[in-house]
Design a protein around this motif. Structure first.
Motif, PDB file in Angstrom:
ATOM      1  N   LEU A 131       0.829  -1.212   0.000  1.00 44.93           N
ATOM      2  CA  LEU A 131       0.000   0.000   0.000  1.00 44.93           C
ATOM      3  C   LEU A 131       0.865   1.264   0.000  1.00 44.93           C
ATOM      4  CD1 LEU A 131      -2.736  -1.067   2.609  1.00 44.93           C
ATOM      5  CD2 LEU A 131      -2.868  -1.166   0.119  1.00 44.93           C
ATOM      6  N   GLY A 132       2.170   1.084  -0.128  1.00 45.45           N
ATOM      7  CA  GLY A 132       3.056   2.238  -0.263  1.00 45.45           C
ATOM      8  C   GLY A 132       3.621   2.777   1.046  1.00 45.45           C
ATOM      9  N   ALA A 238     -11.855   9.077   5.664  1.00 46.52           N
ATOM     10  CA  ALA A 238     -12.226   8.077   4.658  1.00 46.52           C
ATOM     11  C   ALA A 238     -10.977   7.327   4.201  1.00 46.52           C
ATOM     12  CB  ALA A 238     -12.903   8.763   3.474  1.00 46.52           C
ATOM     13  N   ASP A 239      -9.853   8.071   4.093  1.00 47.20           N
ATOM     14  CA  ASP A 239      -8.592   7.420   3.694  1.00 47.20           C
ATOM     15  C   ASP A 239      -8.150   6.409   4.761  1.00 47.20           C
ATOM     16  OD1 ASP A 239      -8.278   9.041   1.344  1.00 47.20           O
ATOM     17  OD2 ASP A 239      -7.691  10.688   2.671  1.00 47.20           O
ATOM     18  N   LEU A 240      -8.311   6.838   6.033  1.00 47.26           N
ATOM     19  CA  LEU A 240      -7.942   5.953   7.144  1.00 47.26           C
ATOM     20  C   LEU A 240      -8.744   4.660   7.087  1.00 47.26           C
ATOM     21  CD1 LEU A 240      -6.735   5.263   9.947  1.00 47.26           C
ATOM     22  CD2 LEU A 240      -8.500   6.686  10.978  1.00 47.26           C
ATOM     23  N   LYS A 241     -10.040   4.811   6.935  1.00 43.57           N
ATOM     24  CA  LYS A 241     -10.906   3.634   6.940  1.00 43.57           C
ATOM     25  C   LYS A 241     -10.610   2.718   5.759  1.00 43.57           C
ATOM     26  CE  LYS A 241     -15.598   2.368   8.161  1.00 43.57           C
ATOM     27  NZ  LYS A 241     -16.925   2.848   8.524  1.00 43.57           N
ATOM     28  N   TYR A 242     -10.352   3.332   4.627  1.00 35.82           N
ATOM     29  CA  TYR A 242     -10.066   2.581   3.412  1.00 35.82           C
ATOM     30  C   TYR A 242      -8.767   1.764   3.576  1.00 35.82           C
ATOM     31  CZ  TYR A 242      -9.034   1.676  -1.504  1.00 35.82           C
ATOM     32  OH  TYR A 242      -8.748   1.073  -2.692  1.00 35.82           O
ATOM     33  N   GLY A 287      -6.229   1.472  18.269  1.00 34.52           N
ATOM     34  CA  GLY A 287      -6.767   2.819  18.143  1.00 34.52           C
ATOM     35  C   GLY A 287      -6.297   3.486  16.866  1.00 34.52           C
ATOM     36  N   ALA A 288      -6.985   4.570  16.515  1.00 39.05           N
ATOM     37  CA  ALA A 288      -6.623   5.316  15.307  1.00 39.05           C
ATOM     38  C   ALA A 288      -7.260   6.696  15.365  1.00 39.05           C
ATOM     39  CB  ALA A 288      -7.095   4.565  14.067  1.00 39.05           C
ATOM     40  N   GLY A 289      -6.971   7.513  14.375  1.00 37.36           N
ATOM     41  CA  GLY A 289      -7.606   8.827  14.316  1.00 37.36           C
ATOM     42  C   GLY A 289      -6.841   9.764  13.402  1.00 37.36           C
ATOM     43  N   GLY A 308      -3.332  14.395   8.515  1.00 37.70           N
ATOM     44  CA  GLY A 308      -2.839  13.023   8.448  1.00 37.70           C
ATOM     45  C   GLY A 308      -3.664  12.104   9.304  1.00 37.70           C
ATOM     46  N   PHE A 309      -3.456  10.805   9.089  1.00 35.38           N
ATOM     47  CA  PHE A 309      -4.078   9.843  10.005  1.00 35.38           C
ATOM     48  C   PHE A 309      -3.006   8.944  10.593  1.00 35.38           C
ATOM     49  CE2 PHE A 309      -4.679   7.349   5.939  1.00 35.38           C
ATOM     50  CZ  PHE A 309      -3.925   6.236   6.289  1.00 35.38           C
TER      51      PHE A 309
END
Ligand code: PHE
Length: 342
Positions: A131-132, A238-242, A287-289, A308-309
């Motif tokens: 995913l880079g 949306a990028d994070l979730k993807y 966790g994330a955000g 950023g995420f």
């Protein structure tokens, strides 16, 4: 004594000596070797000495031939002794190799292999690499700037409580209050990367973290996290979730689902807990955000320009899920019967 008898006696001597020296080699035994040497080459009453007496008894005209033969046998016995000694001293290995019996079944060497957690780490790095995201590492001994301060965790925050961390009893560092500790999270690496590089950033960091937790089936005082960080222009949740969805389905399989539950971390805003639905249950993985503007400021980025995420997931949890391991302690008690299964 006839010349023939004398020579026969010498030949017998060589034959039985070579058998016995061979024996000593088989047994890889210095004691046996020494006893054999004395038996044949002993200066006082060795068998060679004994045979020498026969030399005086052969006919005068046979003496040159008998003497020559005697000297050859003496040299031969000394050679037998010397080569046995060399073989034995050359180590059991050489001794055994020279007596290798190819008709016996082979001894299968016990091969080790890569620990399941290391296998998991390699696989997760691989997935994120596709995913880079490039893999980076950070130190396990941290200062409170990287573990707390720069991550927007102020001095009075309960996460910094000495009871919840492994602080080290060593001299002050260059940053913050000077406290050093075994890092409690891999989020430290977010700071280290951003301090040294301008956006765009796209990294993962996999490594050990330490917390003085009560040890049970799901907790250990040392475990591993996979930390991800992406900073660029116009990054959204949306990028994070993807990315997390792709990550989860690559590791656990296509049918996995991802769920975010509202949460709080000082260094992300908004923050979420990440759950994955696998085999009909929701499991919490970490966790994330979105990276908190205060964190971006702490490393000298402009929060008006970049967003950023970040996410941090438990590697053991992923590994245990995937392999159906129900107790984290199995991973760390070095039981080769358990480890050999992976
Ligand atoms: N560092 C957090 C923890 O250990 C997880 C996390 C990482 C949360 C990144 C948000 C962003 O619990």
């Amino acid at each position: 004594m006839s010349l023939n008898d004398f020579i026969k006696q010498l030949d017998d001597l060589v034959e039985s000596a070579s058998k016995q020296f061979e024996d000593a080699i088989h047994q890889v035994d210095h004691q046996v070797l020494e006893e054999t040497r004395i038996e044949y080459l002993g200066a006082k009453s060795g068998k060679l000495k004994e045979a020498q007496k026969g030399l005086g008894k052969v006919a005068k005209e046979d003496k040159p031939v008998a003497g020559k033969r005697f000297n050859e046998v003496k040299t031969r016995l000394e050679e037998l002794f010397q080569s046995a000694a060399d073989t034995i001293t050359g180590g059991g290995k050489k001794g055994k190799a020279e007596t290798l019996d190819v008709t016996l079944p082979g001894v299968r060497p016990r091969l080790g292999h890569i620990h399941p957690i290391t296998q998991t780490i390699d696989e997760l790095k691989d997935i994120m690499g596709r995913l880079g995201f490039s893999a980076v590492e950070g130190p396990e001994i941290e200062d409170d700037w990287h573990n707390f301060e720069a991550l927007n965790i102020p001095l009075e925050h309960p996460a910094r409580d000495p009871l919840d961390n492994f602080y080290l009893n060593i001299a002050a560092s260059s940053h913050g209050g000077g406290n050093q500790l075994l890092r409690s999270q891999t989020s430290t690496v977010q700071i280290r990367v951003m301090e040294n590089k301008q956006p765009p950033i796209r990294i993962v960091s996999l490594g050990r973290v330490y917390r003085p937790d009560e040890i049970d089936a799901t907790h250990y005082a040392m475990f591993h996290q996979i930390e991800g960080l992406l900073v660029d222009t116009n990054v959204t949740m949306a990028d994070l979730k993807y990315v997390l969805r792709l990550f989860a389905s690559s590791y656990l399989g296509e049918d996995v689902e991802i769920r975010f539950r509202p949460s709080f971390f000082p260094f992300t805003e908004p923050s979420v807990e990440v759950d994955m639905r696998w085999q009909d249950t929701w499991l919490e993985f970490g966790g994330a955000g979105m990276v908190d503007p205060n964190v971006l400021k702490a490393v000298g980025y402009d929060p008006e320009e970049v967003t950023g995420f970040a996410f941090g997931l438990g590697v053991e949890r992923l590994c245990m899920r995937r392999h159906g391991i129900n107790d984290i302690r199995y991973l760390y008690d070095s039981n080769t019967k358990f480890l050999a299964q992976f």
